[in-house]
Design a protein around this motif. Sequence first.
Motif, short mmCIF file in Angstrom:
data_model
loop_
_atom_site.label_atom_id
_atom_site.label_comp_id
_atom_site.label_asym_id
_atom_site.label_seq_id
_atom_site.Cartn_x
_atom_site.Cartn_y
_atom_site.Cartn_z
N UNK A 88 0.86 -1.17 0.00
CA UNK A 88 0.00 0.00 0.00
C UNK A 88 0.90 1.22 0.00
N UNK A 89 0.92 1.96 -1.08
CA UNK A 89 1.85 3.07 -1.25
C UNK A 89 1.64 4.18 -0.21
N UNK A 90 0.48 4.21 0.42
CA UNK A 90 0.23 5.24 1.42
C UNK A 90 0.98 4.97 2.72
N UNK A 91 1.32 3.73 2.99
CA UNK A 91 1.93 3.37 4.26
C UNK A 91 3.42 3.11 4.15
N UNK A 96 6.63 0.06 11.16
CA UNK A 96 6.08 -1.23 11.58
C UNK A 96 5.48 -1.99 10.41
N UNK A 97 4.80 -1.28 9.52
CA UNK A 97 4.22 -1.95 8.35
C UNK A 97 5.33 -2.48 7.45
N UNK A 101 5.90 -6.36 6.46
CA UNK A 101 5.97 -6.81 5.06
C UNK A 101 7.23 -7.64 4.84
N UNK A 102 8.35 -7.18 5.39
CA UNK A 102 9.61 -7.94 5.25
C UNK A 102 9.52 -9.29 5.91
N UNK A 103 9.00 -9.35 7.12
CA UNK A 103 8.93 -10.63 7.84
C UNK A 103 8.02 -11.62 7.13
N UNK A 144 14.73 -3.42 7.78
CA UNK A 144 13.72 -2.54 7.20
C UNK A 144 13.33 -1.43 8.17
N UNK A 145 13.23 -1.76 9.45
CA UNK A 145 12.89 -0.77 10.46
C UNK A 145 13.94 0.34 10.52
N UNK A 146 15.20 -0.04 10.56
CA UNK A 146 16.29 0.94 10.59
C UNK A 146 16.29 1.76 9.31
N UNK A 147 16.10 1.10 8.17
CA UNK A 147 16.10 1.81 6.88
C UNK A 147 14.99 2.85 6.83
#
Length: 177
Positions: A88-91, A96-97, A101-103, A144-147
């Motif tokens: 979803x490009x809005x998020x 956290x999202x 998505x990565x996990x 992903x969180x750090x990025x």
Amino acid sequence: MRIVLKTLGIYFAFLLQSLFFENLKLFSCSPDILVAVVIIIAVSESFVAASVMGAFAGLLIDVMYGQVFGINILLYMYLALIVSIAADKKNLNSPLIMSWVCFVSIAAMEIVVSILKFGIGSNLTLGLIVSNIFVKGIFAALFALVFVLLTLKREKMRKTEIPAAETNSVSEEEVIE
């Protein structure tokens, strides 16, 4: 230019994974930084560009480590395609999202890889499959969180610099006149 930089990013992630993360073993499996980079690129690009980037990452893996040439190309390409379409490009700015998505993407990919390896006759245990999912999934989620947090910080700094630059340019014009 943006695609070239992302291609170099995939190649750099592949080098990091091959040189350093391959030797880092947690529960007999190593984290996969390349999948995390492909997922992050897939969320931010169109599905065609994401598919090409995923295929390039899979090609790198197949050339260096592949038992059957083409499996990783297809896996990474379809992973990038599915993540790009489903994102979803809005998020995009939600850490956290992005981590979720990565996990989930890594869990799905590890299950597919396990089924394919079982199909070609590899010995797999349920413990190894679960440890692969959790070690690679948690590492990718943290990456992903750090990025995303670093990207948000950079955007916030850029937004605060833009008004200062606008006021400076106006004052310079007034000085010139």
